[in-house]
Design an enzyme around this catalytic site. Structure first.
Site, PDB file in Angstrom:
ATOM      1  N   HIS A 177       0.912  -1.198  -0.018  1.00  0.00           N
ATOM      2  CA  HIS A 177       0.031   0.229  -0.021  1.00  0.00           C
ATOM      3  C   HIS A 177       0.939   1.382  -0.050  1.00  0.00           C
ATOM      4  O   HIS A 177       0.359   2.362   0.029  1.00  0.00           O
ATOM      5  CB  HIS A 177      -1.157  -0.007   1.314  1.00  0.00           C
ATOM      6  CG  HIS A 177      -1.985  -1.077   1.113  1.00  0.00           C
ATOM      7  ND1 HIS A 177      -2.792  -1.065   0.087  1.00  0.00           N
ATOM      8  CD2 HIS A 177      -2.291  -2.120   2.210  1.00  0.00           C
ATOM      9  CE1 HIS A 177      -3.832  -2.230   0.569  1.00  0.00           C
ATOM     10  NE2 HIS A 177      -3.334  -2.838   1.648  1.00  0.00           N
ATOM     11  N   HIS A 213      -6.318  -7.159  -0.458  1.00  0.00           N
ATOM     12  CA  HIS A 213      -6.477  -5.738  -0.798  1.00  0.00           C
ATOM     13  C   HIS A 213      -5.413  -5.255  -1.939  1.00  0.00           C
ATOM     14  O   HIS A 213      -4.391  -5.682  -2.303  1.00  0.00           O
ATOM     15  CB  HIS A 213      -5.759  -5.002   0.422  1.00  0.00           C
ATOM     16  CG  HIS A 213      -6.623  -5.387   1.738  1.00  0.00           C
ATOM     17  ND1 HIS A 213      -5.816  -6.218   2.512  1.00  0.00           N
ATOM     18  CD2 HIS A 213      -7.739  -5.210   2.290  1.00  0.00           C
ATOM     19  CE1 HIS A 213      -6.778  -6.476   3.500  1.00  0.00           C
ATOM     20  NE2 HIS A 213      -7.949  -5.666   3.389  1.00  0.00           N
ATOM     21  N   ASP A 227      -4.277 -12.864   3.147  1.00  0.00           N
ATOM     22  CA  ASP A 227      -5.504 -12.633   3.654  1.00  0.00           C
ATOM     23  C   ASP A 227      -6.770 -13.009   2.561  1.00  0.00           C
ATOM     24  O   ASP A 227      -7.867 -12.651   3.156  1.00  0.00           O
ATOM     25  CB  ASP A 227      -5.559 -11.121   3.862  1.00  0.00           C
ATOM     26  CG  ASP A 227      -4.827 -10.238   3.067  1.00  0.00           C
ATOM     27  OD1 ASP A 227      -4.593 -10.611   1.822  1.00  0.00           O
ATOM     28  OD2 ASP A 227      -4.462  -9.103   3.274  1.00  0.00           O
TER      29      ASP A 227
END
Ligand code: SP5
Ligand code: ZN
Length: 375
Positions: A193, A231, A318
């Protein structure tokens, strides 16, 4: 600069891929070459925010402890980083961001020595119409300038941990550039990120971008970067968005409902020279493993047509069915299947640990990928 000698090391690989052989890799081993982060425990913030309340951090030191424990139990040795990532960090991150991050904790303490027991959090951000070119003198305002969220808590050892993690990523890439078939960077905090000049989503330095840039600097003409974290890897995408020499491909929760919300849509395909070299495969929260593996086939087809010299995998775990903050449904066995599919790309590969918050299962899931790959 182009070093023909080192580039030559990649030639046998291309030949062996075209012939469908797996014998051309130097350093093939039944054990995964793993670089660990000896300083990760120094990054141990206590809290993050959830619905306005402080809750314990999901991204905790125990995550990597579990992965290291599983690696050792299954016979994979851990190696200390042996490369300084500073020159590559300067290629993928902005100087003023690195300067801020390196001394952020000291700046925080300089405000008040009692801050040693308190976490800094940003509270104001330069969104549209506000200026981000002028650094405010106020520390919390600068923290907001260099943050995409208030979900990236910092602690006394954050810089040291993040820097050692980037060193581990560079070390893994260095071994692969020298001819190893694969290497694993087992680190936290994660990195995907973090953009050129901001932190976010528990990430400070973009370890996968460091690995990809290292491979580019040392002979690989084209690097494919596959992000399988739940993500979207907004930081990695933004770092390479206008470049054709690094293909970014990502399978992730649809940003309409999932973090990081503001990037990761299918219509983001690259810009300028990078047009056509960004592939986002967003899937709805709740997507089945079968559908997830269909998306993986799409990503693998694009990586194959790109004719990459090397692969970097942003290895978030995840997408696991038991993850507490994510909503995909991969089982532990599915992670073995993922590793096997990646091996069939026939590329030298650097694996970089990203997210995954079912801490107790993280070791099994990560090592399943590595062993599925043929580590
Ligand atoms: C590297 C990585 O995986 N970063 C993820 C950052 C996610 N940040 C937002 C977390 C929101 C947590 N929501 C808690 C829901 C509890 N039911
Ligand atoms: Zn994630």
């Amino acid at each position: 600069m182009f070093d023909p000698c080192i580039t030559h090391q990649f030639e046998p690989l291309r030949i062996c891929v075209r012939r469908g052989f797996f014998l051309g890799f130097a350093g093939y081993s039944a054990r995964m070459l793993t670089f660990h982060n000896p300083l990760h425990t120094g990054h141990a913030p206590a809290h993050e925010f959830f619905r306005g309340e402080r809750v314990p951090c999901f991204e905790m030191p125990a995550r990597v402890d579990y992965v290291e424990e599983t690696l050792r139990a299954r016979g994979h040795a851990l190696t200390a980083p042996d490369v300084d990532s500073a020159p590559v960090l300067a290629q993928v991150h902005a100087p003023r961001y690195l300067a801020f991050l390196q001394t952020a904790w000291q700046q925080w303490l300089a405000l008040d020595p009692a801050n040693a027991a308190v976490q800094p959090f940003p509270s104001v951000w330069p969104v549209r119409t506000l200026r981000s070119d002028v650094e405010p003198d106020n520390f919390v305002a600068r923290l907001g300038l260099y943050s995409m969220d208030n979900g990236t808590p910092m602690a006394a050892g954050t810089w040291a941990a993040a820097k050692a993690g980037a060193d581990a990523a560079a070390s893994a890439a260095a071994r692969v550039a020298q001819g190893a078939r694969a290497a694993f960077c087992c680190t936290r905090p994660p990195g995907h990120h973090a953009g050129a000049d901001f932190m976010g989503g528990y990430c400070f330095l973009n370890n996968a971008a460091v690995a990809a840039q290292w491979l580019r600097n040392h002979g690989a003409q084209r690097v494919a970067l596959l992000d399988v974290d739940y993500h979207h890897g907004n930081g990695t995408q933004s770092i390479f968005y206008d470049r054709a020499d690094v293909l970014f491909a990502s399978i992730h929760g649809d940003p309409r409902t999932e973090y990081p919300f503001y990037l990761g849509h299918a219509d983001e395909t690259g810009a300028g020279e990078g047009a056509g070299f960004n592939l986002n495969l967003p899937l709805p929260a709740g997507t089945s493993a079968a559908r997830w593996f269909e998306a993986l086939e799409q990503a693998c087809a694009r990586i194959a047509s790109y004719r990459a010299d090397a692969l970097v995998v942003s290895l978030g775990l995840d997408a696991f069915e038991g993850d507490p903050i994510s909503r995909f449904a991969l089982t532990s066995e599915d992670f073995t299947r993922l590793g096997g599919r990646l091996a069939r790309l026939g590329l030298r590969t650097v694996f970089v640990l990203e997210g995954g918050y079912a801490a107790a299962e993280l070791g099994t899931n990560a090592v399943n990928v590595l062993e599925g790959f043929g580590a």
